[in-house]
Design a protein around this motif. Structure first.
Motif, PDB file in Angstrom:
ATOM      1  N   LEU A 268       2.769  27.232 -46.996  1.00 27.90           N
ATOM      2  CA  LEU A 268       3.838  28.032 -46.421  1.00 27.90           C
ATOM      3  C   LEU A 268       5.186  27.399 -46.714  1.00 27.90           C
ATOM      4  N   GLY A 269       6.121  28.227 -47.178  1.00 26.49           N
ATOM      5  CA  GLY A 269       7.462  27.714 -47.416  1.00 26.49           C
ATOM      6  C   GLY A 269       8.449  28.824 -47.692  1.00 26.49           C
ATOM      7  N   ALA A 335       2.343  20.860 -37.244  1.00 20.49           N
ATOM      8  CA  ALA A 335       2.840  21.438 -35.995  1.00 20.49           C
ATOM      9  C   ALA A 335       3.975  22.410 -36.297  1.00 20.49           C
ATOM     10  N   SER A 336       4.826  22.041 -37.243  1.00 17.31           N
ATOM     11  CA  SER A 336       5.922  22.916 -37.644  1.00 17.31           C
ATOM     12  C   SER A 336       5.400  24.156 -38.354  1.00 17.31           C
ATOM     13  N   VAL A 337       4.396  23.985 -39.207  1.00 13.57           N
ATOM     14  CA  VAL A 337       3.805  25.124 -39.915  1.00 13.57           C
ATOM     15  C   VAL A 337       3.244  26.126 -38.909  1.00 13.57           C
ATOM     16  N   ARG A 338       2.497  25.641 -37.934  1.00 17.34           N
ATOM     17  CA  ARG A 338       1.903  26.545 -36.958  1.00 17.34           C
ATOM     18  C   ARG A 338       2.977  27.227 -36.106  1.00 17.34           C
ATOM     19  N   GLU A 339       4.040  26.496 -35.803  1.00 17.85           N
ATOM     20  CA  GLU A 339       5.120  27.084 -35.021  1.00 17.85           C
ATOM     21  C   GLU A 339       5.837  28.176 -35.813  1.00 17.85           C
ATOM     22  N   ASP A 356      -6.475  30.267 -33.616  1.00 15.96           N
ATOM     23  CA  ASP A 356      -6.245  28.835 -33.843  1.00 15.96           C
ATOM     24  C   ASP A 356      -7.106  28.302 -34.991  1.00 15.96           C
ATOM     25  N   ARG A 357      -7.106  29.040 -36.112  1.00 16.53           N
ATOM     26  CA  ARG A 357      -7.882  28.626 -37.279  1.00 16.53           C
ATOM     27  C   ARG A 357      -6.971  28.441 -38.494  1.00 16.53           C
ATOM     28  N   VAL A 358      -5.843  27.791 -38.246  1.00 18.63           N
ATOM     29  CA  VAL A 358      -4.933  27.371 -39.312  1.00 18.63           C
ATOM     30  C   VAL A 358      -5.119  25.868 -39.456  1.00 18.63           C
ATOM     31  N   TYR A 359      -5.683  25.437 -40.582  1.00 19.71           N
ATOM     32  CA  TYR A 359      -6.110  24.051 -40.726  1.00 19.71           C
ATOM     33  C   TYR A 359      -5.336  23.310 -41.811  1.00 19.71           C
TER      34      TYR A 359
END
Length: 421
Positions: A268-269, A335-339, A356-359
């Motif tokens: 992600l970016g 943590a930032s990616v999930r946020e 909650d399956r983002v690993y």
């Protein structure tokens, strides 16, 4: 020790002081829009999507042209690899150039990690490798002070390192600015031979000049050829047996296809997802292909190795699992990616986010040790009911501790092979 370590320290001091600027975060913006997957002039030219259905994760017996010498033999020997052919060595190399991290991991696995004098983005790859090695008693990698070849990919750089061997594909080298076959031959003659195979990573077409007899290898086949350079055939065979046992465990317990989750491998970016296939040929997928999840973008045909999609397209695919490449490296904060996902109007509705399956995932440039851990990690992330729950990963931590009864391969067995116990 002695002269060997003195030369290595001197080389590191000389080049770390004068190295060029790092490519920065753009390297990993999808693995990164850059160089990090294909530093071939920072383009994806010449890397079509592979269509060969051959399974790359299946280990094969040692090729007949490979040496059967053991580490106790230190004299002249040969090793063979496409596209360089047979290469003669007077002795086991002690000062070694590596570009991509799979070769550095191979050297660690063979007990020769201290021979590495260079590595692609060492401040990213080095800590990540040690995240895995932390779970292997007595195994570690001293990466600090290693130079990044991509900072100064010049003949002068190669002359300065004085490497005994270059784990670099000459077919890839000639795609770089100001490099030709004559330059490769010059460095081979005056410094040391090239010994690498880049295009097996994606099964992409090599440059036309090398296309005729170019051979593709699995990760573990390539590892076997590297082992021959160091006369470490026995150590390789033992590690290959661990890998075979791991694959057997996976294949035996893998759920039927209609019970497998849909998944994507992304980075992600900047408001978009850099997307990668899961099950195509090539050793860069040696950790996801054995798990055979349903690739949510499996039918997509991209111009190069990867594509990019926005939130709306990701929502249409709506995968059960999101595997975030490079998430275990220092370059990403999960943590930032999930946020970011939770705070986006579309991202928050993705099934993987809701459940909650983002690993966090590791690196595509993986050698054999990394591959063992990354197969285990991916198995637990995709199939927790079968292979056990993934404990999770916190930024900066080592690979999580997993109870012995839930491990998919024996850490002590691997550590003993690597350390020679």
């Amino acid at each position: 020790m002695g002269d060997r370590d003195d030369r290595r320290r001197s080389t590191r001091r000389q080049y770390i002081a004068g190295g060029g600027a790092l490519l920065g975060s753009v390297l990993l913006a999808g693995c990164a829009n850059s160089g990090d997957e294909t530093p071939d002039g920072a383009t994806t030219d010449g890397e079509p999507t592979a269509t060969d259905p051959a399974a790359d994760e299946t280990p094969t017996p040692a090729a007949t042209d490979q040496s059967t010498a053991t580490a106790t033999d230190s004299g002249p020997h040969t090793a063979t690899l496409s596209p360089v052919g047979e290469v003669a060595f007077d002795s086991v190399p002690e000062n070694v150039f590596t570009m991509y991290n799979q070769y550095a991991d191979m050297l660690v696995a063979l007990g020769h990690g201290d021979a590495v004098n260079s590595m692609f983005v060492p401040d990213m790859a080095g800590p990540t490798m040690n995240h895995y090695y932390e779970r292997l008693d007595g195994v570690s990698f001293d990466w600090e002070g290693l130079v990044n070849p991509y900072d100064d990919f010049s003949k002068e750089f190669f002359y300065g390192l004085e490497s005994d061997v270059h784990f670099l594909d000459p077919a890839w080298a000639v795609t770089q600015q100001n490099w030709s076959r004559s330059d490769v031959e010059e460095i081979t003659e005056n410094v040391g031979p090239f010994f690498g195979n880049f295009y097996s990573g994606t099964r992409a077409d090599p440059p036309e000049a090398y296309a005729g007899d170019y051979q593709y290898y699995t990760l573990w086949e390539l590892f076997g050829h590297v082992a021959d350079v160091f006369r470490e055939r026995e150590r390789y065979e033992r590690l290959n047996a661990v890998h075979s046992d791991l694959l057997s465990t996976i294949e035996t317990d893998l759920p039927p296809e209609d019970e497998r989750p849909t998944a994507v491998r992304v980075t992600l970016g900047d408001g978009q997802f850099w997307t990668y296939h899961l099950n195509r040929p090539g050793f860069w997928l040696a950790d996801t292909r054995p798990l055979a999840a349903v690739d949510a973008f499996g039918s997509e045909q991209w111009d190069g190795l990867w594509g990019s999609v926005g939130y709306e397209t990701m929502a249409e695919a709506d995968p059960d699992v999101i595997l975030h490449l490079w998430g275990m490296t220092p370059r990403y904060d999960m943590a930032s990616v999930r946020e970011q996902l939770r705070s986006h109007s579309v991202g928050q509705s993705l099934s993987a986010v809701e459940n909650d399956r983002v690993y966090a995932q590791g690196m595509r440039y993986q050698g054999p040790i990394m591959n063992l851990f990354q197969i285990e990690m991916t198995a637990k992330q995709l199939y927790p009911d079968v292979f056990g729950e993934w404990p999770g990963y916190e930024n900066g931590d080592h690979y999580p501790e997993i109870p012995a009864e839930e491990q998919l391969f024996d850490r002590d067995r691997v550590a003993d092979i690597v350390t020679g116990n």
